[in-house]
Enzyme design. Structure first.
Site, PDB file in Angstrom:
ATOM      1  N   SER A   1      -7.558   9.866  -6.291  1.00 27.27           N
ATOM      2  CA  SER A   1      -8.608   9.619  -5.314  1.00 27.27           C
ATOM      3  C   SER A   1      -8.338   8.325  -4.542  1.00 27.27           C
ATOM      4  O   SER A   1      -9.043   8.001  -3.604  1.00 27.27           O
ATOM      5  CB  SER A   1      -9.976   9.564  -6.005  1.00 27.27           C
ATOM      6  OG  SER A   1      -9.919   8.745  -7.147  1.00 27.27           O
TER       7      SER A   1
ATOM      8  N   HIS B   1       0.812  -1.224   0.000  1.00 28.88           N
ATOM      9  CA  HIS B   1       0.000   0.000   0.000  1.00 28.88           C
ATOM     10  C   HIS B   1       0.845   1.273   0.000  1.00 28.88           C
ATOM     11  O   HIS B   1       0.425   2.301  -0.528  1.00 28.88           O
ATOM     12  CB  HIS B   1      -0.908  -0.015   1.235  1.00 28.88           C
ATOM     13  CG  HIS B   1      -1.904   1.093   1.279  1.00 28.88           C
ATOM     14  ND1 HIS B   1      -2.979   1.152   0.427  1.00 28.88           N
ATOM     15  CD2 HIS B   1      -1.979   2.214   2.044  1.00 28.88           C
ATOM     16  CE1 HIS B   1      -3.689   2.246   0.687  1.00 28.88           C
ATOM     17  NE2 HIS B   1      -3.094   2.910   1.659  1.00 28.88           N
TER      18      HIS B   1
ATOM     19  N   HIS C   1      -1.261   2.935  -8.123  1.00 27.78           N
ATOM     20  CA  HIS C   1      -2.054   2.446  -9.251  1.00 27.78           C
ATOM     21  C   HIS C   1      -1.886   3.359 -10.460  1.00 27.78           C
ATOM     22  O   HIS C   1      -1.500   4.521 -10.325  1.00 27.78           O
ATOM     23  CB  HIS C   1      -3.549   2.405  -8.874  1.00 27.78           C
ATOM     24  CG  HIS C   1      -4.159   3.763  -8.701  1.00 27.78           C
ATOM     25  ND1 HIS C   1      -3.867   4.585  -7.628  1.00 27.78           N
ATOM     26  CD2 HIS C   1      -5.027   4.474  -9.476  1.00 27.78           C
ATOM     27  CE1 HIS C   1      -4.524   5.726  -7.747  1.00 27.78           C
ATOM     28  NE2 HIS C   1      -5.241   5.685  -8.861  1.00 27.78           N
TER      29      HIS C   1
ATOM     30  N   HIS D   1       5.404   9.541 -32.684  1.00 30.23           N
ATOM     31  CA  HIS D   1       6.440   8.831 -31.909  1.00 30.23           C
ATOM     32  C   HIS D   1       5.929   8.769 -30.464  1.00 30.23           C
ATOM     33  O   HIS D   1       5.775   9.818 -29.813  1.00 30.23           O
ATOM     34  CB  HIS D   1       7.711   9.683 -32.022  1.00 30.23           C
ATOM     35  CG  HIS D   1       8.987   9.054 -31.605  1.00 30.23           C
ATOM     36  ND1 HIS D   1      10.086   8.995 -32.446  1.00 30.23           N
ATOM     37  CD2 HIS D   1       9.385   8.498 -30.445  1.00 30.23           C
ATOM     38  CE1 HIS D   1      11.107   8.437 -31.808  1.00 30.23           C
ATOM     39  NE2 HIS D   1      10.708   8.123 -30.584  1.00 30.23           N
TER      40      HIS D   1
ATOM     41  N   CYS E   1      11.967  12.408 -33.343  1.00 30.67           N
ATOM     42  CA  CYS E   1      13.330  11.948 -33.653  1.00 30.67           C
ATOM     43  C   CYS E   1      14.275  13.152 -33.702  1.00 30.67           C
ATOM     44  O   CYS E   1      15.405  13.088 -33.208  1.00 30.67           O
ATOM     45  CB  CYS E   1      13.348  11.203 -34.992  1.00 30.67           C
ATOM     46  SG  CYS E   1      12.538   9.580 -34.948  1.00 30.67           S
TER      47      CYS E   1
ATOM     48  N   GLU F   1      -3.758  30.735 -17.425  1.00 29.31           N
ATOM     49  CA  GLU F   1      -3.622  29.476 -18.153  1.00 29.31           C
ATOM     50  C   GLU F   1      -4.963  29.014 -18.715  1.00 29.31           C
ATOM     51  O   GLU F   1      -5.045  28.565 -19.867  1.00 29.31           O
ATOM     52  CB  GLU F   1      -3.027  28.391 -17.233  1.00 29.31           C
ATOM     53  CG  GLU F   1      -1.565  28.608 -16.862  1.00 29.31           C
ATOM     54  CD  GLU F   1      -1.325  29.592 -15.731  1.00 29.31           C
ATOM     55  OE1 GLU F   1      -2.313  30.180 -15.220  1.00 29.31           O
ATOM     56  OE2 GLU F   1      -0.159  29.790 -15.357  1.00 29.31           O
TER      57      GLU F   1
END
Lengths: 253, 253
Positions: free
Chosen positions: B68, B20, B73, B207, B106, B223
């Site tokens: 959450s 955990h 995970h 890519h 690339c 923003e």
């Protein structure tokens, strides 16, 4: 790919009140009117510089909303290019107009007033509602009923009803959700140039407005990776919740 | 304007470890390899459903990053459309290829390895760096040296060096900045259909890569209103800071 962007711009902070602790929801109408007139006058003045293409007026409240000052203030940032997000909105409005020959925002006002389900406030000159495709819980837009692409051309007689609309929306949001952190952003037309593309039709197809974004949920990997949004609160529920809380408050008063 | 989007999709949670409290930076290589193989196998499996157009793999760490669940995970979300942000990236890559007849990623790898200033890690198959136009402080990208548009076609022998690259990047970020909250997002090609537009040239011009976004600054009104980003930390300084902290740590060990 390698366009140079000139290092020109402006950043101004608009102090809304001498009172360090006063929230916008508690302001007097004449204070809010002065703030809105400052938005208008600074925008008009900066647009005299032909190097400035866009002027963004916004307000950040709370550290989660990116505020770095506590004292009540708004900000203005002028940029030498039309920002990406503004271009997207202008192009979207133009596309709708090409299909319908109507302003999408005028159509939204008609649709919201007919439906009634998402309306938060209405006065003689402004309609406030939780938009149909809300990206965020309790997102709200304030739209002028008179079609106009540019906030800076707001008429003197429209300032008092806008002050009332803004304070009503702030009070409903604040009393329903315990004064959540939020951003609001003034969406308005860019400087006009004789160009092709979305500049030509802005007068017909674009409509200035204010978008209010409460910061109740977090932007996570899914939103970053997609530009899609997960909103757990339908706008009808948000509008109903704010109306009910206000009704309860009035009855208790 | 009124396209219907079918209600099809998938959302899976990939549990990375039974422990955990274990952070990705502290995982064993074979655990990280298993996680990466789970990303690959679930993507390959879901792409057999022709209704799914895109599969987004991402990880949110910390409540500010939208997590959450606390237990380590990752997540996978499959959508019936190619997301807006993915389309923008694909179109940008196509535009560069039309100008240069080379893959932009690339070219970025070559340029970053020549410059050396922003490199965070390099092994036989992957290069990790703070990108030249970093939107966020300490933003990092991990790119495969072998040109390939699709993560799900990663070769078995590329999984171990990717696990090493990912752990190195996580360790450098974590020890330099005290385990900041972050998101990472796997950027990879969509399901292919015989269509016009950006789908036709993805094999040449796109890519796959991983983008890591530490959540050190807040998204505020500027923003939101522009889709522009304010980054107070140049990528060269971020890369140098992570290298120096690691050097100090090694000397102290």
């Amino acid at each position: 790919m390698y366009d140079m962007m000139s290092g020109i711009g402006a950043h101004e902070v608009i102090i809304e009140t001498p009172d360090h602790n006063r929230k916008l929801r508690d302001a007097e109408f004449d204070e809010i009117e002065l703030m809105l007139r400052a938005y208008q006058e600074r925008t008009q003045d900066l647009f005299q510089d032909p190097r400035l293409r866009y002027i963004l007026v916004f307000k950040n409240v709370g550290d989660q909303a990116g505020a770095s000052l506590y004292h009540p203030h708004s900000q203005l940032i002028a940029t030498p290019v039309t920002p990406k997000k503004v271009q997207e909105e202008l192009k979207g409005a133009k596309k709708y107009w090409e299909q319908k020959e109507r302003c999408v925002y005028c159509d939204i006002i008609r649709q919201e007033m007919d439906a009634g389900l998402r309306i938060v406030d209405e006065n003689e000159a402004f309609v406030s509602f939780c938009p149909y495709a809300s990206r965020f819980p309790f997102e709200m837009w304030i739209l002028p009923k008179r079609h106009s692409p540019d906030f800076c051309k707001i008429r003197a007689e429209e300032i008092p009803p806008l002050a009332r609309a803004l304070r009503t929306v702030m009070r409903k949001l604040g009393s329903s959700l315990g004064n959540p952190q939020f951003n609001y952003i003034l969406h308005t037309g860019p400087a006009r140039f004789a160009r092709t593309g979305y500049w030509q039709t802005i007068d017909e197809d674009y409509h200035w407005h204010i978008e209010i974004i409460p910061r109740l949920t977090k932007i996570a990997g899914f939103e970053w990776g997609t530009s899609f949004y997960i909103n757990p609160t339908p706008p009808e529920e948000a509008a109903a919740y704010m109306a009910e809380r206000e009704y309860t408050r009035e009855r208790e008063a």
